[in-house]
Design a protein around this motif. Structure first.
Motif, PDB file in Angstrom:
ATOM      1  N   GLN A   1       1.870  -5.491  -1.666  1.00  0.00           N
ATOM      2  CA  GLN A   1       1.957  -6.050  -0.322  1.00  0.00           C
ATOM      3  C   GLN A   1       2.230  -7.550  -0.416  1.00  0.00           C
ATOM      4  O   GLN A   1       1.531  -8.256  -1.141  1.00  0.00           O
ATOM      5  N   PRO A   2       3.227  -8.040   0.325  1.00  0.00           N
ATOM      6  CA  PRO A   2       3.496  -9.485   0.316  1.00  0.00           C
ATOM      7  C   PRO A   2       2.420 -10.237   1.092  1.00  0.00           C
ATOM      8  O   PRO A   2       1.872  -9.724   2.064  1.00  0.00           O
ATOM      9  N   LEU A   3       2.111 -11.436   0.620  1.00  0.00           N
ATOM     10  CA  LEU A   3       1.147 -12.289   1.303  1.00  0.00           C
ATOM     11  C   LEU A   3       1.895 -13.312   2.159  1.00  0.00           C
ATOM     12  O   LEU A   3       2.930 -13.835   1.751  1.00  0.00           O
ATOM     13  N   ASP A   4       1.365 -13.598   3.328  1.00  0.00           N
ATOM     14  CA  ASP A   4       1.958 -14.542   4.268  1.00  0.00           C
ATOM     15  C   ASP A   4       1.800 -15.962   3.722  1.00  0.00           C
ATOM     16  O   ASP A   4       0.672 -16.401   3.455  1.00  0.00           O
ATOM     17  N   PRO A   5       2.898 -16.718   3.549  1.00  0.00           N
ATOM     18  CA  PRO A   5       2.818 -18.072   2.988  1.00  0.00           C
ATOM     19  C   PRO A   5       1.946 -19.038   3.785  1.00  0.00           C
ATOM     20  O   PRO A   5       1.417 -20.001   3.230  1.00  0.00           O
ATOM     21  N   ALA A   6       1.760 -18.792   5.072  1.00  0.00           N
ATOM     22  CA  ALA A   6       0.965 -19.693   5.911  1.00  0.00           C
ATOM     23  C   ALA A   6      -0.538 -19.408   5.828  1.00  0.00           C
ATOM     24  O   ALA A   6      -1.348 -20.261   6.207  1.00  0.00           O
ATOM     25  N   ARG A   7      -0.911 -18.244   5.332  1.00  0.00           N
ATOM     26  CA  ARG A   7      -2.333 -17.885   5.258  1.00  0.00           C
ATOM     27  C   ARG A   7      -2.932 -18.360   3.942  1.00  0.00           C
ATOM     28  O   ARG A   7      -2.238 -18.556   2.960  1.00  0.00           O
TER      29      ARG A   7
ATOM     30  N   SER B   1       9.727 -24.162 -18.916  1.00  0.00           N
ATOM     31  CA  SER B   1      10.662 -25.171 -18.424  1.00  0.00           C
ATOM     32  C   SER B   1      11.524 -24.632 -17.292  1.00  0.00           C
ATOM     33  O   SER B   1      11.821 -23.444 -17.232  1.00  0.00           O
ATOM     34  N   ASP B   2      11.927 -25.539 -16.426  1.00  0.00           N
ATOM     35  CA  ASP B   2      12.896 -25.235 -15.363  1.00  0.00           C
ATOM     36  C   ASP B   2      12.474 -24.086 -14.460  1.00  0.00           C
ATOM     37  O   ASP B   2      13.301 -23.276 -14.050  1.00  0.00           O
ATOM     38  N   ILE B   3      11.198 -24.020 -14.145  1.00  0.00           N
ATOM     39  CA  ILE B   3      10.705 -22.971 -13.244  1.00  0.00           C
ATOM     40  C   ILE B   3      10.331 -23.608 -11.915  1.00  0.00           C
ATOM     41  O   ILE B   3       9.553 -24.559 -11.866  1.00  0.00           O
ATOM     42  N   THR B   4      10.907 -23.105 -10.855  1.00  0.00           N
ATOM     43  CA  THR B   4      10.584 -23.560  -9.508  1.00  0.00           C
ATOM     44  C   THR B   4      10.328 -22.336  -8.646  1.00  0.00           C
ATOM     45  O   THR B   4      11.192 -21.493  -8.481  1.00  0.00           O
ATOM     46  N   ILE B   5       9.121 -22.254  -8.129  1.00  0.00           N
ATOM     47  CA  ILE B   5       8.755 -21.161  -7.235  1.00  0.00           C
ATOM     48  C   ILE B   5       8.918 -21.698  -5.815  1.00  0.00           C
ATOM     49  O   ILE B   5       8.258 -22.670  -5.436  1.00  0.00           O
ATOM     50  N   GLY B   6       9.805 -21.096  -5.049  1.00  0.00           N
ATOM     51  CA  GLY B   6      10.118 -21.632  -3.731  1.00  0.00           C
ATOM     52  C   GLY B   6      10.029 -20.611  -2.620  1.00  0.00           C
ATOM     53  O   GLY B   6       9.426 -19.543  -2.760  1.00  0.00           O
ATOM     54  N   TYR B   7      10.681 -20.934  -1.518  1.00  0.00           N
ATOM     55  CA  TYR B   7      10.598 -20.094  -0.316  1.00  0.00           C
ATOM     56  C   TYR B   7      11.234 -18.723  -0.509  1.00  0.00           C
ATOM     57  O   TYR B   7      10.928 -17.789   0.222  1.00  0.00           O
ATOM     58  N   LYS B   8      12.103 -18.575  -1.500  1.00  0.00           N
ATOM     59  CA  LYS B   8      12.734 -17.274  -1.735  1.00  0.00           C
ATOM     60  C   LYS B   8      11.835 -16.323  -2.535  1.00  0.00           C
ATOM     61  O   LYS B   8      12.157 -15.156  -2.677  1.00  0.00           O
ATOM     62  N   HIS B   9      10.739 -16.832  -3.058  1.00  0.00           N
ATOM     63  CA  HIS B   9       9.837 -16.015  -3.861  1.00  0.00           C
ATOM     64  C   HIS B   9       8.697 -15.473  -3.010  1.00  0.00           C
ATOM     65  O   HIS B   9       8.183 -16.173  -2.137  1.00  0.00           O
ATOM     66  N   LEU B  10       8.315 -14.254  -3.279  1.00  0.00           N
ATOM     67  CA  LEU B  10       7.166 -13.635  -2.611  1.00  0.00           C
ATOM     68  C   LEU B  10       5.968 -13.644  -3.545  1.00  0.00           C
ATOM     69  O   LEU B  10       6.112 -13.459  -4.752  1.00  0.00           O
ATOM     70  N   VAL B  11       4.804 -13.840  -2.990  1.00  0.00           N
ATOM     71  CA  VAL B  11       3.557 -13.635  -3.709  1.00  0.00           C
ATOM     72  C   VAL B  11       3.024 -12.312  -3.186  1.00  0.00           C
ATOM     73  O   VAL B  11       2.863 -12.133  -1.979  1.00  0.00           O
ATOM     74  N   MET B  12       2.800 -11.385  -4.115  1.00  0.00           N
ATOM     75  CA  MET B  12       2.388 -10.044  -3.696  1.00  0.00           C
ATOM     76  C   MET B  12       1.059  -9.682  -4.338  1.00  0.00           C
ATOM     77  O   MET B  12       0.696 -10.206  -5.382  1.00  0.00           O
ATOM     78  N   VAL B  13       0.352  -8.785  -3.690  1.00  0.00           N
ATOM     79  CA  VAL B  13      -0.938  -8.317  -4.190  1.00  0.00           C
ATOM     80  C   VAL B  13      -0.847  -6.805  -4.400  1.00  0.00           C
ATOM     81  O   VAL B  13      -0.219  -6.090  -3.611  1.00  0.00           O
ATOM     82  N   PHE B  14      -1.473  -6.363  -5.479  1.00  0.00           N
ATOM     83  CA  PHE B  14      -1.512  -4.936  -5.798  1.00  0.00           C
ATOM     84  C   PHE B  14      -2.605  -4.273  -4.971  1.00  0.00           C
ATOM     85  O   PHE B  14      -3.756  -4.716  -4.959  1.00  0.00           O
ATOM     86  N   VAL B  15      -2.231  -3.218  -4.258  1.00  0.00           N
ATOM     87  CA  VAL B  15      -3.175  -2.430  -3.458  1.00  0.00           C
ATOM     88  C   VAL B  15      -3.148  -1.011  -4.025  1.00  0.00           C
ATOM     89  O   VAL B  15      -2.194  -0.271  -3.804  1.00  0.00           O
ATOM     90  N   PRO B  16      -4.168  -0.642  -4.798  1.00  0.00           N
ATOM     91  CA  PRO B  16      -4.159   0.671  -5.446  1.00  0.00           C
ATOM     92  C   PRO B  16      -4.148   1.825  -4.447  1.00  0.00           C
ATOM     93  O   PRO B  16      -4.598   1.685  -3.307  1.00  0.00           O
ATOM     94  N   SER B  17      -3.651   2.949  -4.914  1.00  0.00           N
ATOM     95  CA  SER B  17      -3.587   4.144  -4.072  1.00  0.00           C
ATOM     96  C   SER B  17      -4.991   4.678  -3.797  1.00  0.00           C
ATOM     97  O   SER B  17      -5.959   4.330  -4.475  1.00  0.00           O
ATOM     98  N   GLN B  18      -5.092   5.549  -2.802  1.00  0.00           N
ATOM     99  CA  GLN B  18      -6.373   6.176  -2.476  1.00  0.00           C
ATOM    100  C   GLN B  18      -6.913   6.962  -3.666  1.00  0.00           C
ATOM    101  O   GLN B  18      -8.121   6.975  -3.912  1.00  0.00           O
ATOM    102  N   LYS B  19      -6.025   7.592  -4.413  1.00  0.00           N
ATOM    103  CA  LYS B  19      -6.450   8.364  -5.587  1.00  0.00           C
ATOM    104  C   LYS B  19      -7.119   7.448  -6.613  1.00  0.00           C
ATOM    105  O   LYS B  19      -8.171   7.776  -7.155  1.00  0.00           O
ATOM    106  N   VAL B  20      -6.522   6.294  -6.882  1.00  0.00           N
ATOM    107  CA  VAL B  20      -7.089   5.340  -7.838  1.00  0.00           C
ATOM    108  C   VAL B  20      -8.444   4.847  -7.334  1.00  0.00           C
ATOM    109  O   VAL B  20      -9.415   4.795  -8.099  1.00  0.00           O
ATOM    110  N   LEU B  21      -8.531   4.511  -6.061  1.00  0.00           N
ATOM    111  CA  LEU B  21      -9.793   4.035  -5.497  1.00  0.00           C
ATOM    112  C   LEU B  21     -10.882   5.097  -5.579  1.00  0.00           C
ATOM    113  O   LEU B  21     -12.037   4.796  -5.898  1.00  0.00           O
ATOM    114  N   LYS B  22     -10.513   6.338  -5.307  1.00  0.00           N
ATOM    115  CA  LYS B  22     -11.483   7.442  -5.365  1.00  0.00           C
ATOM    116  C   LYS B  22     -11.995   7.637  -6.789  1.00  0.00           C
ATOM    117  O   LYS B  22     -13.206   7.750  -7.009  1.00  0.00           O
ATOM    118  N   LEU B  23     -11.090   7.665  -7.761  1.00  0.00           N
ATOM    119  CA  LEU B  23     -11.499   7.830  -9.160  1.00  0.00           C
ATOM    120  C   LEU B  23     -12.383   6.678  -9.610  1.00  0.00           C
ATOM    121  O   LEU B  23     -13.370   6.878 -10.319  1.00  0.00           O
TER     122      LEU B  23
END
Length: 137
Positions: free
Chosen positions: A117-123, A69-91
């Motif tokens: 990393q934040p995602l661009d709202p227009a993309r 209830s009462d949840i509004t996701i708006g312009y003040k919120h960021l949508v972010m994506v997890f980008v693992p470290s090189q070490k994680v990718l290598k393993l």
């Protein structure tokens, strides 16, 4: 304030029915062609529909209804994506993703703000092929 974690309906030894699973009753779909801005709007809609579902099933004061209830996701919120470290990718590429070293490196990367990393709202999600949105796991 922290929202309660809802318990599942039904007897403890019964497998959950689909309509008993919280967060799955909104029927709002997200598409690769949706912009990040569209996603935030749809997320707000999904929360509203999920809250309505639980009010209808368990009543206005149900934990599940209150959680959405009462949840509004708006312009003040960021949508972010997890980008693992090189070490994680290598393993992971070395097929070592079941080991303790991978688990420790993954947790460390997850907790590192520079791994997000934040995602661009227009993309759209489709404009981020490097993150594999929509790809089967």
């Amino acid at each position: 304030a922290r929202r309660p974690t809802p318990s599942r309906a039904g007897a403890p030894d019964e497998p959950p029915k689909e309509e008993d699973s919280w967060g799955t009753n909104h029927k709002v779909e997200i598409y690769l062609g949706d912009s990040i801005r569209d996603f935030k709007s749809r997320l707000t809609e999904a929360c509203r529909k999920e809250a309505t579902h639980w009010r209808n099933v368990k009543g206005n004061d149900a934990e599940e209804a209150l959680m959405y209830s009462d949840i509004t996701i708006g312009y003040k919120h960021l949508v972010m994506v997890f980008v693992p470290s090189q070490k994680v990718l290598k393993l992971h590429s070395q097929k070592m993703h079941d080991g303790q070293e991978y688990s420790r490196a993954y947790k460390e990367a997850w907790n590192d703000p520079s791994s997000w990393q934040p995602l661009d709202p227009a993309r759209t999600f489709a404009q981020y092929p490097q993150f594999g949105f929509g790809r089967r796991q």
